[in-house]
Motif scaffolding. Structure first.
Motif, PDB file in Angstrom:
ATOM      1  N   TYR A 125       0.869  -1.187   0.000  1.00  0.00           N
ATOM      2  CA  TYR A 125       0.000   0.000   0.000  1.00  0.00           C
ATOM      3  C   TYR A 125       0.895   1.223   0.000  1.00  0.00           C
ATOM      4  CZ  TYR A 125      -3.989   2.996   1.106  1.00  0.00           C
ATOM      5  OH  TYR A 125      -4.977   3.961   1.067  1.00  0.00           O
ATOM      6  N   ARG A 127       1.603   5.355  -0.793  1.00  0.00           N
ATOM      7  CA  ARG A 127       0.818   6.590  -0.795  1.00  0.00           C
ATOM      8  C   ARG A 127       0.595   7.086  -2.229  1.00  0.00           C
ATOM      9  NH1 ARG A 127       2.787  11.435   2.518  1.00  0.00           N
ATOM     10  NH2 ARG A 127       1.170  12.353   1.228  1.00  0.00           N
ATOM     11  N   GLY A 128      -0.576   7.633  -2.455  1.00  0.00           N
ATOM     12  CA  GLY A 128      -1.015   7.976  -3.800  1.00  0.00           C
ATOM     13  C   GLY A 128      -0.111   8.956  -4.518  1.00  0.00           C
ATOM     14  N   GLU A 129       0.579   9.813  -3.741  1.00  0.00           N
ATOM     15  CA  GLU A 129       1.435  10.837  -4.359  1.00  0.00           C
ATOM     16  C   GLU A 129       2.734  10.247  -4.896  1.00  0.00           C
ATOM     17  OE1 GLU A 129       0.087  10.925  -1.422  1.00  0.00           O
ATOM     18  OE2 GLU A 129      -1.078  12.772  -1.168  1.00  0.00           O
ATOM     19  N   HIS A 166      -0.692  -1.233  -4.528  1.00  0.00           N
ATOM     20  CA  HIS A 166      -1.995  -0.580  -4.398  1.00  0.00           C
ATOM     21  C   HIS A 166      -1.776   0.860  -3.966  1.00  0.00           C
ATOM     22  CE1 HIS A 166      -6.421  -0.860  -3.618  1.00  0.00           C
ATOM     23  NE2 HIS A 166      -6.144   0.150  -2.810  1.00  0.00           N
ATOM     24  N   ARG A 167      -2.236   1.803  -4.784  1.00  0.00           N
ATOM     25  CA  ARG A 167      -2.015   3.216  -4.471  1.00  0.00           C
ATOM     26  C   ARG A 167      -3.102   3.797  -3.585  1.00  0.00           C
ATOM     27  NH1 ARG A 167      -1.797   6.568  -9.569  1.00  0.00           N
ATOM     28  NH2 ARG A 167      -1.534   8.267  -8.092  1.00  0.00           N
ATOM     29  N   GLY A 168      -2.690   4.509  -2.553  1.00  0.00           N
ATOM     30  CA  GLY A 168      -3.625   5.275  -1.742  1.00  0.00           C
ATOM     31  C   GLY A 168      -4.038   6.529  -2.506  1.00  0.00           C
ATOM     32  N   ALA A 169      -4.723   7.441  -1.786  1.00  0.00           N
ATOM     33  CA  ALA A 169      -5.182   8.644  -2.481  1.00  0.00           C
ATOM     34  C   ALA A 169      -5.193   9.857  -1.549  1.00  0.00           C
ATOM     35  CB  ALA A 169      -6.553   8.409  -3.107  1.00  0.00           C
ATOM     36  N   GLY A 170      -4.105   9.982  -0.772  1.00  0.00           N
ATOM     37  CA  GLY A 170      -3.917  11.228  -0.038  1.00  0.00           C
ATOM     38  C   GLY A 170      -4.510  11.302   1.357  1.00  0.00           C
ATOM     39  N   SER A 171      -4.838  10.143   1.953  1.00  0.00           N
ATOM     40  CA  SER A 171      -5.414  10.190   3.288  1.00  0.00           C
ATOM     41  C   SER A 171      -4.414   9.688   4.329  1.00  0.00           C
ATOM     42  CB  SER A 171      -6.680   9.328   3.316  1.00  0.00           C
ATOM     43  OG  SER A 171      -6.984   8.948   4.638  1.00  0.00           O
ATOM     44  N   CYS A 174      -5.043   6.442   6.439  1.00  0.00           N
ATOM     45  CA  CYS A 174      -4.816   5.147   5.776  1.00  0.00           C
ATOM     46  C   CYS A 174      -3.426   4.596   6.050  1.00  0.00           C
ATOM     47  CB  CYS A 174      -5.051   5.254   4.276  1.00  0.00           C
ATOM     48  SG  CYS A 174      -6.789   5.479   3.905  1.00  0.00           S
ATOM     49  N   SER A 183      -9.168   0.502   3.429  1.00  0.00           N
ATOM     50  CA  SER A 183      -8.902   1.163   2.156  1.00  0.00           C
ATOM     51  C   SER A 183      -8.568   0.135   1.071  1.00  0.00           C
ATOM     52  CB  SER A 183      -7.755   2.158   2.350  1.00  0.00           C
ATOM     53  OG  SER A 183      -7.436   2.809   1.154  1.00  0.00           O
TER      54      SER A 183
END
Ligand SMILES: Cc1cc2nc3c(=O)[nH]c(=O)nc-3n(C[C@H](O)[C@H](O)[C@H](O)COP(=O)(O)O)c2cc1C
Ligand code: SF4
Ligand code: FES
Lengths: 449, 187
Positions: A125, A127-129, A166-171, A174, A183
Motif C-alpha cells: 500500500y 501513498r497515492g502521491e 496498491h495506491r492510496g489517495a492522499g489520506s 490510511c 482502504s
C-alpha cells in the motif's frame, strides 16, 4: 570519538552509479538472504527475526518477531502480508528513498516475510502521491518474478507469492494499519476497533494479516543476511539495528542520517551531522519522531530511570538515539522524523500548523477526535491570528485531555500529544503571542499558519 | 448522487481505460478492492471523476454507486470537478512551512494570478495547499502534476511560476521518461 553514520538500509542506494534495476541489485549481493530463508523452515525464519530484536519502523516500535507470533495460523483462511508504504507521518521521508532508489531491497524483505508467515499474496500500500514510485515498484516486481524471486515457485521451493502494488489517495489515516486494510478493501479508510479487529487475527477480508512498515521489511532482509543473533549486536539492548533519522526544518543540513541505535545523541545528530542551527539562530525545540510525538524544548532537563534501572539526568543534547532512552524522556522515537525549530519560530504558529493537519486528516468516526481536532485547530488558530482570550491557552489543554485514550485509533493520541506536551512548555510564550496581537505590536515574521 | 459536474456532457472513457479494468480487477482476491485503482485510472483518463464514471466503477466492482461516491469524497486526491492544465500543490505542513511554504504560496498566488484553492480564470493553473507529501527535508516542496520540485524558495516564486508557464507551450510536457534525481523521478 565523533559519532559516525552506519548505513545498512542506505548502504547501497547512496553509492554513486547504484541503480534500481535487478542486475545492479544482484551485483550487490541481492536476493542471497532470500535464498537462505527459503532453505530454512518458515518457523526458523520467524525465530531469527525474534532473536534479532527488530522493532517495527512504522512509528510504534512494536517487536516484529512478536507481531508475527500473534498470527492466527489455525484459522484455515489465507494469510496476507501488507506492506505499509503510506509514509504519511509529517516529518518522515525515509521509505521514499528505499522505494525510489532500492526497491528490490524492500521486495527481498517482502519475499522473506511472506515465506516466514506463509502468505500467498502480498500487497504494497503506497501513498497515492508516489506516482513514479508505484511504477518503479511494479517494474521491480516484474523483474523479480521473471527471475523467480517472487511469483510462482520462488527459487524452486514450490512456494508461490504474488505482490500487488496498491495506491492510496492522499489520506493520512490510511497509514494506520486497520484504516489501511479498509482502504485496501475498496472502502473509506475508517480504522477498525481492536478488539476484535487485530490484523493478525481479523485483517484483510477478515483473514489473518501482517502489516509491516516498508523499512521494517528492508530490515528483515538484513536480519536474514546476518542472522538474528548478529543483527541484535547492532545497536543497544532493547533496540537493535540502525535508525534512519529524517531531519527537517531549521538546521543547516536537513537530511537523512542512518545511525546505529543508541550510538549517537540528539546533540550529535543536530550539531555534527546537521551542522547546527542556521547562522545567527538558536535552537528552540524539536519534535523528535514525526509530528505525533511529544515536543522537546532546549534547556529542559530530563531525569528518570531507564528500563534497566540506570538513572539519568540529561539535557536534550545528551539524549541517546534509541527507543528506550527517548521514551524515558517522555516522548518517542516514532518514525525518526525530527522537526527542528529555532528562535525565529513562534511556537503557537507551529502548534497551530500541526493542529490544522490533524483537523484535516481525522476520519470523523470518533466524536473526540473529530470535534477535538477541529476545536484545537480553531482555538490555536485564533491565538496565532488574533481574536483569542488568555483562557484559550488552558482551553487547548482541556480539549486535548478529552481526546487521548477515547478513540478507535491512535490518531486520537496524535491529535492530543503535540498539544499536551507543548502547552505546559510554551504557555508563557503563547500568552505573549496573545498580548502582541491584542496590543497591535509586530509579530514574528515567519508565517506557519 | 450530488456533486459538481461539468456543464458539457462528458466524453466517453478511452478504450484503453475500459480494457484495463478487467485486468486490474483480476489481480485482487475480491473485486471491490479494485475501487481505488479504477478511480485512479478514470481520473488519469479524464482529469476528474464524473457521476457516470462512478456508476461505471460501481458496476465493474459490484457495489452500489453510493459506495463509490463514499470513496471519492473521502480521499483528497480524487476530485469531481475539472482542474487547470497544471495542478500545482504546495506542501503546507510544518517542515515545509518552517522553510517558507506560506510565503512561497503568497508569491505563487501573485505570479500565477490564482488564489489558493482555485483555478485561474484562463484555466491554466489550479493552485492548492496540500498536507505533507513525504519529502520534508527538501522543503518547501511543490508537487506539479506528477513531478516533485524540491527546495522551491519563496524568493524564487516568480522564476518558478515562469518555468511552469513555459511548460504550457511545451508539446512534449509530461512525455519525458523520468531521469533519477529529476522532479519527474521524485514525483
Ligand atoms: C494515524 C496513523 C498514521 C500512521 N501512518 C503510518 C504510515 O504512514 N506508515 C507506517 O508504516 N505506519 C503508519 N502508522 C503505524 C501503523 O498503524 C502500523 O503500526 C505500522 O504500519 C506497523 O508496522 P511496523 O510494525 O513494521 O512498524 C500509522 C499509525 C497511525 C495511528
Ligand atoms: S481516532 Fe480519529 S482518525 Fe482514528 S478512527 Fe477515530 S476519528 Fe478516525
Ligand atoms: S512537511 Fe512538506 S513534505 Fe513533509
Amino acid at each position: 570519538m565523533p559519532a559516525v553514520e552506519r548505513p545498512v538500509i542506505y548502504a547501497n542506494l547512496r553509492k554513486p552509479g547504484y541503480t534500481v534495476d535487478l542486475d545492479c541489485y544482484l551485483k550487490h549481493g541481492g536476493y542471497e538472504a532470500l535464498r537462505k530463508a527459503v532453505a530454512m523452515k518458515p518457523e526458523e525464519v520467524c525465530k531469527e527475526v525474534e532473536l534479532s530484536g527488530l522493532r517495527g519502523r512504522g512509528g510504534a516500535g512494536f517487536p516484529t518477531g512478536m507481531k508475527w507470533k500473534f498470527l492466527d495460523r489455525e484459522s484455515g483462511k489465507p494469510v496476507y502480508l501488507v506492506v505499509n508504504a503510506d509514509e504519511s507521518e509529517p516529518g518522515t521521508y525515509k521509505d521514499r528513498q528505499i522505494i525510489y532508489k532500492d526497491p528490490h531491497q524492500m521486495l527481498e524483505g517482502v519475499a522473506i516475510t511472506a515465506w516466514a508467515i506463509q502468505a500467498k499474496q502480498a500487497f504494497i500500500y503506497i501513498r497515492g502521491e508516489f506516482i513514479h514510485g508505484a511504477k518503479l515498484l511494479e517494474a521491480a516486481i516484474a523483474e523479480a518474478k521473471a527471475k523467480g524471486f517472487l511469483g510462482q515457485n520462488i527459487l524452486g521451493s514450490g512456494y508461490s507469492c504474488d505482490v500487488i502494488v496498491h495506491r492510496g489517495a492522499g489520506s493520512y489515516v490510511c497509514g494506520e494499519e486497520t484504516g489501511l486494510i479498509e482502504s485496501l478493501e475498496g472502502k473509506r479508510g475508517y480504522p477498525r476497533i481492536k478488539p476484535p479487529y487485530f490484523p493478525a487475527v481479523l485483517g484483510l477480508y477478515n483473514c489473518p494479516t501482517i502489516v509491516n512498515n516498508a523499512e521494517t521489511l528492508a530490515q528483515v532482509k538484513h536480519v536474514l543476511a546476518l542472522g538474528g543473533a548478529e543483527f541484535a549486536k547492532i545497536g543497544v539492548p532493547g533496540d537493535s539495528g540502525t535508525h534512519i533519522w529524517c531531519v527537517s526544518g531549521l538546521v543547516k543540513r536537513p537530511g537523512l542520517y542512518e545511525i546505529e541505535a543508541g550510538k549517537a545523541t540528539f546533540g550529535e545528530l543536530l550539531y555534527d551531522f546537521c551542522g547546527g542551527p542556521l547562522d545567527g539562530r538558536k535552537f528552540k525545540a524539536i519534535i523528535p519522531g514525526g509530528s505525533s510525538t511529544k515536543i522537546l524544548k532546549f534547556g529542559e532537563r530530563f531525569k528518570g530511570k531507564l528500563p534497566g534501572g540506570t538513572e539519568f539526568d540529561w539535557a536534550l543534547e545528551d539524549i541517546p538515539l534509541d527507543s528506550n532512552s527517548i521514551a524515558a524522556c517522555g516522548t518517542g522515537l516514532g518514525t525518526g522524523g525530527t522537526i527542528v525549530m529555532d528562535d525565529s519560530v513562534e511556537m503557537i504558529q507551529a502548534l497551530s500548523n500541526l493542529n490544522a493537519f490533524y483537523a484535516h486528516e481525522t476520519c470523523g468516526q470518533c466524536t473526540p477526535c473529530r470535534e477535538g481536532s477541529l476545536w484545537l485547530s480553531r482555538v490555536s488558530g485564533r491565538i496565532a491570528k488574533g481574536g483569542a482570550r488568555e483562557s484559550d491557552v488552558p482551553l487547548l489543554l482541556d480539549i486535548a485531555n478529552q481526546v487521548a485514550g477515547r478513540t478507535i485509533c491512535a490518531h486520537g493520541e496524535a491529535v492530543a500529544w503535540p498539544v499536551q506536551s507543548a502547552v505546559p512548555k510554551f504557555k508563557d510564550e503563547y500568552l505573549e503571542s496573545i498580548r502582541l496581537r491584542q496590543s497591535g505590536e509586530p509579530v514574528p515574521k515567519l508565517k506557519l499558519i | 448522487m450530488h456533486g459538481p459536474s461539468s456543464s458539457a456532457p462528458a466524453r466517453a472513457l478511452k478504450p484503453e481505460t475500459l480494457a484495463q479494468a478487467p485486468v486490474i480487477i483480476a489481480r485482487y482476491p475480491q473485486r471491490r478492492s479494485a475501487t481505488m485503482p479504477l478511480l485512479h485510472l478514470v481520473q488519469e483518463d479524464r482529469g476528474h471523476i464524473t457521476q457516470e464514471d462512478m456508476h461505471w466503477v460501481a458496476e465493474q466492482v459490484g457495489v452500489a454507486p453510493m459506495q463509490v461516491l463514499e470513496v471519492v469524497t473521502f480521499y483528497p486526491m480524487f476530485r469531481q470537478a475539472a482542474i487547470g492544465r497544471r495542478h500545482v500543490r504546495v506542501c503546507r505542513t510544518l517542515s515545509c512551512a518552517l522553510r517558507g511554504s506560506y510565503a512561497l504560496m503568497e508569491g505563487l498566488e501573485k505570479a500565477l494570478s490564482c488564489p489558493r484553492g482555485e483555478t485561474s480564470p484562463d484555466g491554466d493553473f489550479t493552485l492548492e495547499f496540500v498536507e505533507c507529501i513525504a519529502d520534508c527535508g527538501c522543503g518547501p516542496v511543490v508537487h506539479v502534476d506528477g513531478a516533485m520540485h524540491e527546495n522551491v524558495q519563496a524568493e524564487d516564486a516568480e522564476k518558478f511560476a515562469a518555468k511552469l508557464k513555459a511548460t504550457l507551450k511545451d508539446p512534449s510536457y509530461g512525455q519525458h521518461p523520468p531521469v533519477p534525481g529529476t522532479p519527474e523521478w521524485n514525483g
